[in-house]
Design an enzyme around this catalytic site. Sequence first.
Site, PDB file in Angstrom:
ATOM      1  N   GLU A 234      -6.871  -1.224  -3.452  1.00 22.72           N
ATOM      2  CA  GLU A 234      -7.296   0.160  -3.239  1.00 22.72           C
ATOM      3  C   GLU A 234      -7.052   1.024  -4.466  1.00 22.72           C
ATOM      4  OE1 GLU A 234      -5.114   2.240  -0.155  1.00 22.72           O
ATOM      5  OE2 GLU A 234      -6.715   3.720   0.083  1.00 22.72           O
TER       6      GLU A 234
ATOM      7  N   ASP B 275       0.874  -1.176   0.000  1.00 24.50           N
ATOM      8  CA  ASP B 275       0.000   0.000   0.000  1.00 24.50           C
ATOM      9  C   ASP B 275       0.910   1.225   0.000  1.00 24.50           C
ATOM     10  OD1 ASP B 275      -1.836   2.035   0.530  1.00 24.50           O
ATOM     11  OD2 ASP B 275      -2.980   0.837   1.969  1.00 24.50           O
TER      12      ASP B 275
ATOM     13  N   ASP C 272      -3.471   7.191  -3.387  1.00 23.68           N
ATOM     14  CA  ASP C 272      -3.376   6.174  -2.334  1.00 23.68           C
ATOM     15  C   ASP C 272      -3.855   4.877  -2.965  1.00 23.68           C
ATOM     16  OD1 ASP C 272      -3.512   4.659  -0.013  1.00 23.68           O
ATOM     17  OD2 ASP C 272      -5.072   5.861   0.943  1.00 23.68           O
TER      18      ASP C 272
ATOM     19  N   HIS D 288      -6.776  11.248   5.504  1.00 25.91           N
ATOM     20  CA  HIS D 288      -8.062  10.713   5.972  1.00 25.91           C
ATOM     21  C   HIS D 288      -8.923  11.894   6.398  1.00 25.91           C
ATOM     22  CE1 HIS D 288      -5.428   7.146   6.427  1.00 25.91           C
ATOM     23  NE2 HIS D 288      -6.465   6.540   5.925  1.00 25.91           N
TER      24      HIS D 288
ATOM     25  N   GLU E  70     -11.155   0.992  -0.495  1.00 27.27           N
ATOM     26  CA  GLU E  70     -10.189  -0.063  -0.168  1.00 27.27           C
ATOM     27  C   GLU E  70     -10.813  -1.227   0.586  1.00 27.27           C
ATOM     28  OE1 GLU E  70      -7.023   1.129   2.570  1.00 27.27           O
ATOM     29  OE2 GLU E  70      -7.905   3.118   2.691  1.00 27.27           O
TER      30      GLU E  70
ATOM     31  N   HIS F  84     -11.891   6.090   2.570  1.00 29.31           N
ATOM     32  CA  HIS F  84     -11.928   7.433   3.175  1.00 29.31           C
ATOM     33  C   HIS F  84     -11.903   8.511   2.116  1.00 29.31           C
ATOM     34  CE1 HIS F  84      -7.504   7.417   2.410  1.00 29.31           C
ATOM     35  NE2 HIS F  84      -7.669   6.119   2.605  1.00 29.31           N
TER      36      HIS F  84
HETATM   37 MN    MN Z   1      -3.708   2.946   1.196  1.00 24.07          MN
HETATM   38 MN    MN Z   2      -6.365   4.561   1.999  1.00 23.60          MN
END
Ligand code: MN
Ligand code: MN
Length: 300
Positions: free
Chosen positions: A280, A86, A97, A166, A191, A158
Site C-alpha cells: 500500500e 500495515d 497509510d 476512509h 492497496e 480508499h
Molecule cells: Mn493500510
Molecule cells: Mn488503507
Amino acid sequence: MLKIEQLEKLRKAGRVSANAREKGIAMVREGAKLLDIAEEVESYIKSQGCKLAFPCNISINEIAAHYTPSINDKTVFEHGDVVKIDCGAHLDGYVGDTAGTVEVGTKRYTELINASKTARDTVMEFIGETCPINEIGRVVDMTIRSKGYAPIKNLSGHQIKQYNLHAGLSIPNYDDGSTELLQRGMIIACEPFATDGEGLIVSGRPGNICRIIRDRPIADLELQEFFNYIKEEFSSFPFCARSCDDPKATQKVNNLVRHGYLSSYATLIEKKKGCVTQFEHTVYIGGRRGEITTLSDSSC
Ligand code: MN
Ligand code: MN
C-alpha cells in the site's frame, strides 16, 4: 487542493509511516514477538512528532488485515509465515497509510508477494488527475491474475481526508465499472491484496482494533472520562486498548464496545484460507502525476 503547509504535513506523515513500515518489516523473523514489532513501529511514529492514524496491523497468512497484538499477546512469527505490516501516522489529521509483506525464512511465496507489489507499483506509474477509478482496478486485477493469483475483490483502497481514514471514494482492486475520475487535491490509498485462495474475505475474530461510533453522555463517570481521553487522543481514528494510557484500558474498551459507544473491527480472513499479500501507498493527486507520500528515507 491542499495549501503548502497542509501538504508538508501530509508529506511528513507519509515519510514517517513509510520509515515505520520499513522498521517493522526489518524486525520480522522467526521467534520475534508481534507485540515487540507493533510497539517499535508505533513508538517510532510518536518519536517523530506524529500520532497513530491506527494501530500497527500485523496480519499473518490467511488473515488479510485488522489484527494488532493485545498487551499480553505472546504470539511469535513462525518459519514460513507470510506477514503484512500495515501502519499509519498522522500530523494534524493528515495521514500516511502504507503496508508491505514479507515471508519468514522461506521463499515459497515470492511470486504471491510480488503480485501485489507489482500491481501497486504499476498503478503508481499512471495514477494522477483524471485517472479513471475503474482503470486502477482493472490494472490491479490484470497484474495479479497474470501471475496466476486472485485479487481480493471485497477489499479496496480508499480516499483519505483530514481526520478521516476512509473517506469518499473506494479504489477497487478490479474493474467495478465505476465511471468516476480522480480529481486534483485528492489523497488516495492504493492497496492491492493478492491471494492463492478465492479472492474474497470474510469476518473473523475481533482483532483488538476499535473506533468510536456513538458520542453520547455516559452515566458512569470513570467511563465517561476514559471516553473523553479516547476522543482527545485518537479523534475519529481507529485505536486499540494497548495504546491507551490507562492500566484498565482493556476492560474499559470492552465495556464501551458492549454498550455501543465503540465498534470493534473483526479480523478479515481469506474465505478459502488462502495466503494473502498486500502492498500500500498513499498518493497525493497534485496534478497529472500523483505524488507518492509513503516512500521511506531508504527508498530511491
Ligand atoms: Mn493500510
Ligand atoms: Mn488503507
